[in-house]
Design a protein around this motif. Sequence first.
Motif, PDB file in Angstrom:
ATOM      1  N   GLY A  21      51.194  90.465  38.744  1.00  0.00           N
ATOM      2  CA  GLY A  21      50.881  89.898  37.206  1.00  0.00           C
ATOM      3  C   GLY A  21      51.613  90.853  36.183  1.00  0.00           C
ATOM      4  N   GLU A  22      51.198  91.035  35.008  1.00  0.00           N
ATOM      5  CA  GLU A  22      51.688  91.846  33.984  1.00  0.00           C
ATOM      6  C   GLU A  22      50.701  92.851  33.467  1.00  0.00           C
ATOM      7  N   PRO A  23      51.027  93.998  32.841  1.00  0.00           N
ATOM      8  CA  PRO A  23      50.288  94.987  32.460  1.00  0.00           C
ATOM      9  C   PRO A  23      50.170  94.524  30.580  1.00  0.00           C
ATOM     10  N   PHE A  24      48.948  95.132  30.111  1.00  0.00           N
ATOM     11  CA  PHE A  24      49.143  94.940  28.630  1.00  0.00           C
ATOM     12  C   PHE A  24      48.458  96.246  28.125  1.00  0.00           C
ATOM     13  N   VAL A  25      48.727  96.514  26.994  1.00  0.00           N
ATOM     14  CA  VAL A  25      47.886  97.622  26.359  1.00  0.00           C
ATOM     15  C   VAL A  25      47.615  97.273  24.909  1.00  0.00           C
ATOM     16  N   VAL A  26      46.326  97.154  24.881  1.00  0.00           N
ATOM     17  CA  VAL A  26      45.496  96.938  23.489  1.00  0.00           C
ATOM     18  C   VAL A  26      45.224  98.128  22.748  1.00  0.00           C
ATOM     19  N   LEU A  27      45.956  98.441  21.705  1.00  0.00           N
ATOM     20  CA  LEU A  27      45.796  99.648  20.953  1.00  0.00           C
ATOM     21  C   LEU A  27      44.345  99.827  20.230  1.00  0.00           C
ATOM     22  N   ASP A  28      44.130  98.514  19.723  1.00  0.00           N
ATOM     23  CA  ASP A  28      42.994  98.200  18.462  1.00  0.00           C
ATOM     24  C   ASP A  28      42.650  96.874  18.425  1.00  0.00           C
ATOM     25  N   LYS A  29      41.791  96.524  17.598  1.00  0.00           N
ATOM     26  CA  LYS A  29      41.211  95.121  17.492  1.00  0.00           C
ATOM     27  C   LYS A  29      42.391  94.307  16.823  1.00  0.00           C
ATOM     28  N   ALA A  30      43.165  95.180  16.053  1.00  0.00           N
ATOM     29  CA  ALA A  30      44.240  94.171  15.546  1.00  0.00           C
ATOM     30  C   ALA A  30      45.305  93.703  16.382  1.00  0.00           C
ATOM     31  N   SER A  31      45.590  94.525  17.422  1.00  0.00           N
ATOM     32  CA  SER A  31      46.463  94.153  18.507  1.00  0.00           C
ATOM     33  C   SER A  31      45.939  93.121  19.400  1.00  0.00           C
ATOM     34  N   ALA A  32      44.491  92.948  19.458  1.00  0.00           N
ATOM     35  CA  ALA A  32      43.863  92.238  20.548  1.00  0.00           C
ATOM     36  C   ALA A  32      44.170  90.780  20.369  1.00  0.00           C
ATOM     37  N   ALA A  33      44.266  90.229  19.339  1.00  0.00           N
ATOM     38  CA  ALA A  33      44.789  88.885  19.325  1.00  0.00           C
ATOM     39  C   ALA A  33      46.127  88.617  19.667  1.00  0.00           C
ATOM     40  N   PRO A  81      36.664 101.500  22.072  1.00  0.00           N
ATOM     41  CA  PRO A  81      37.081 100.729  23.155  1.00  0.00           C
ATOM     42  C   PRO A  81      36.259  99.442  23.401  1.00  0.00           C
ATOM     43  N   LEU A  82      35.105  99.787  23.473  1.00  0.00           N
ATOM     44  CA  LEU A  82      34.336  98.426  23.824  1.00  0.00           C
ATOM     45  C   LEU A  82      34.250  97.052  23.161  1.00  0.00           C
ATOM     46  N   ASP A  83      34.223  97.890  21.645  1.00  0.00           N
ATOM     47  CA  ASP A  83      34.391  96.862  20.326  1.00  0.00           C
ATOM     48  C   ASP A  83      35.517  96.171  20.699  1.00  0.00           C
ATOM     49  N   GLY A 103      45.029  97.464  29.400  1.00  0.00           N
ATOM     50  CA  GLY A 103      44.389  98.839  29.112  1.00  0.00           C
ATOM     51  C   GLY A 103      43.887  98.789  27.614  1.00  0.00           C
ATOM     52  N   ILE A 104      42.766  99.468  27.360  1.00  0.00           N
ATOM     53  CA  ILE A 104      42.159  99.354  26.090  1.00  0.00           C
ATOM     54  C   ILE A 104      42.110 100.750  25.692  1.00  0.00           C
ATOM     55  N   GLY A 105      42.752 101.045  24.308  1.00  0.00           N
ATOM     56  CA  GLY A 105      42.502 102.246  23.719  1.00  0.00           C
ATOM     57  C   GLY A 105      43.784 103.057  23.355  1.00  0.00           C
ATOM     58  N   SER A 106      43.920 104.240  22.941  1.00  0.00           N
ATOM     59  CA  SER A 106      44.989 104.944  22.315  1.00  0.00           C
ATOM     60  C   SER A 106      45.618 105.754  23.493  1.00  0.00           C
ATOM     61  N   SER A 107      45.097 106.117  24.495  1.00  0.00           N
ATOM     62  CA  SER A 107      45.483 106.936  25.673  1.00  0.00           C
ATOM     63  C   SER A 107      45.095 106.374  26.898  1.00  0.00           C
ATOM     64  N   VAL A 108      45.431 105.130  27.383  1.00  0.00           N
ATOM     65  CA  VAL A 108      45.060 104.400  28.517  1.00  0.00           C
ATOM     66  C   VAL A 108      45.680 105.184  29.713  1.00  0.00           C
ATOM     67  N   ASN A 109      45.054 104.910  30.890  1.00  0.00           N
ATOM     68  CA  ASN A 109      45.682 105.306  32.216  1.00  0.00           C
ATOM     69  C   ASN A 109      46.774 104.292  32.369  1.00  0.00           C
ATOM     70  N   ARG A 110      48.019 104.534  32.243  1.00  0.00           N
ATOM     71  CA  ARG A 110      48.955 103.602  32.170  1.00  0.00           C
ATOM     72  C   ARG A 110      49.304 103.366  33.827  1.00  0.00           C
ATOM     73  N   GLN A 111      49.111 104.394  34.503  1.00  0.00           N
ATOM     74  CA  GLN A 111      49.309 104.230  36.013  1.00  0.00           C
ATOM     75  C   GLN A 111      48.557 103.297  36.631  1.00  0.00           C
ATOM     76  N   LEU A 112      47.065 103.100  36.237  1.00  0.00           N
ATOM     77  CA  LEU A 112      46.458 102.310  36.686  1.00  0.00           C
ATOM     78  C   LEU A 112      46.605 100.896  36.236  1.00  0.00           C
ATOM     79  N   ILE A 113      46.846 100.811  35.011  1.00  0.00           N
ATOM     80  CA  ILE A 113      46.902  99.431  34.322  1.00  0.00           C
ATOM     81  C   ILE A 113      48.389  98.904  34.852  1.00  0.00           C
ATOM     82  N   GLU A 114      49.605  99.736  34.952  1.00  0.00           N
ATOM     83  CA  GLU A 114      50.862  99.062  35.301  1.00  0.00           C
ATOM     84  C   GLU A 114      50.539  98.927  36.897  1.00  0.00           C
ATOM     85  N   GLY A 115      50.114  99.740  37.601  1.00  0.00           N
ATOM     86  CA  GLY A 115      50.053  99.473  38.984  1.00  0.00           C
ATOM     87  C   GLY A 115      49.216  98.352  39.643  1.00  0.00           C
ATOM     88  N   LEU A 116      48.180  98.173  38.863  1.00  0.00           N
ATOM     89  CA  LEU A 116      47.216  97.266  39.105  1.00  0.00           C
ATOM     90  C   LEU A 116      47.953  95.747  39.226  1.00  0.00           C
TER      91      LEU A 116
END
Length: 690
Positions: A471-483, A338-340, A452-465
């Motif tokens: 603003g808008e929520p984003f979910v980044v599953l892996d490095k490939a989707s970061a760009a 996740p940090l990578d 939200g970073i990872g395969s099972s992020v806490n979507r309630q926090l990401i969407e709620g924030l």
Amino acid sequence: MPYLPARAVATLRLLFATLLLAPLAAQAQAEPDGDNSQSPYFSVHSDDPANDRLPLKSTQVRARVLGVIADVTVTQHYRNEGSRPLEAQYVFPASTRAAVYAMQVRIGERQLNASIREKQQAKQEYEAGKLAGKTSALLEQHRENVFQMNVANILPGDEVAVELHYTELLVPTDGVYRFVFPTVVGPRYNGALATGSGTAEPWIATPYQCTAATTDAVGAAAIDESAPVFDLQVQLATPTPVRELVSPSHAIDIDKGADNQSRVRLAAATTIANDRDFILDYRLAGDRIESGLLLSKGSEENFFLALVAPPKAAPSQLIVPREYLFVVDISGSMHGFPLDTAKVLLQRLLAGLRPSDRFNVMLFSGSSSLLAPDSQPANADNIARALTLLDTEMGSGGTELLPALRQALAVPGDQERARSFVVITDGFVTVERDAFELVRKHLDQANLFAFGIGSSVNRQLIEGLARAGQGEPFVVLDKASAAEQAERFRRMIDAPLLTHVQARFEGLDTYEVEPPALPDLFAQRPLVLFGKWRGEAKGRLLIEGQQAGGAYRVELPIRADQAQAENQALALLWARHRVASLTDQETLEGDFAYSQAILDLGLKYHLLTPYTSFVAVDEVVRTAPGTSPAATPQPLPLPQGVSPLAVSPLTVGAAVPSTPEPSTWAMLLIAALGGLLLHRRGPRGAGGTV
């Protein structure tokens, strides 16, 4: 510095692994003693053959997607392979938009239809049935995306099937429709109650199973034959042909039928499938988002659902200087993959800044630190400094989100610039409502975007924030989707698609419309309106606002032939959205000002809410009354890519989960490295080369 030979490197790796895993090994030998622990812990298989520690044998998911509405049936199969009665306890996730409206329990040939009750009443009925020796089931909501199932008095050899039904709305973004089925609740950091970073909720102590499964670079675990079977199928029916149908999370098999229908199944795999969200993306031919209005006419109430296509993005006429404050989670649960991924994401986000922009970076775990006391120009040197700062982090410590947000919001801003906060985290915390309240109270300062970073992020926090920060929520599953996600952010931040949005009905008598006010629209996503109507179905819906090119206006006609008889889904979707709005308002105002209204909605529309639960109790007495079955919490797999550092390495029973801060790890590793170097410089004559 002399190089380290292979044997020394291997020794160092072994020592490092030992430092990481020794606390976990010690912990695995300890059994949980009641509810003293409020942190996740690792579970090991019991050596007691009388107790089946893994009563959940399989989860079956069947989803039917018709247009923009998904109806999902989830069947959990429990079987007791031990020799004494059990009470299975299973914490599991759901979509943040799920309207759970029914539950059935099958025991052999008998079927029980669960009733909706006020939460405490349901708990009392369940406990009474359990003590009376009756098979009982209780479904509770801990968060809008975290549920718990308890099934009591499962006798040896019993097979009990619990069936849940929910519906949700699928809203396309940038022409892509996405169906998400979460499979596992990520471990939650639960800090000290005194600091406001934790809560005293027993579900947080959900066990996580440490298996012998091997993992690859992104954490894909080999199948453990003792793990529950996960079987998922999606039946898709669309108004126009599907142009693209893919899953970025799982290998799938697709059977395409006639009349724009497709069936999707999980492909046979060698890795477990229930340690990450299942995601299915599809595009329709033409990529055009159509506006539409659905009307439902009932015996007591009528409902409507309107989806209004957004305007096309126009080039920004005026580039407004902006200021960004990036708040990045470097806690233990972010260790490794996740940090990578977060590092790649931040690199992409910073690369998209204009020379006229300014920025700052805050890193947080158990404590937090800033790149600089105030925002810095977005030049190459400052961006390099920020990336170097993050690159030195390995991920450890607690997830003290609230203190980090408070500090970030207190950083002085530039009044001449439009300000945006960008939070990057996996969201594995328990203080969602406190975070939402904090952000809402500072809405005058900036928008907030959450990644939200990872395969099972806490979507309630990401969407709620993101919702709280407009603003808008984003979910980044892996490095490939970061760009890809960084580019989405850059496009929408240049200029909102639509601002000052207003909706009004002419000729149709509407009431209790959700949401009460429409937010600015950043993404290529339809505007969504739910509500009730009465009288004759006629008139029109008008949407007006401002876009980059000037005024925006769209009109949807309303005709009597649009009204369908008893479309239950519209009532459920409206009630679910109403509950979410009241919960948000309750969080903002504090106390339980809207608890009765939420309770009434749950009871009237048969919905699972924070104040209602489903309960089913068999009439047949199956065990000796007055005896309690062995409580068996079902251990969960760690989400794919999540390090064991996400689970507290303290002995079970400790109150506050924690992992060593970076400085502690650094001292241990420096000491280890120093020892190896001293050994390397020892007398060569006696021992030869190392």
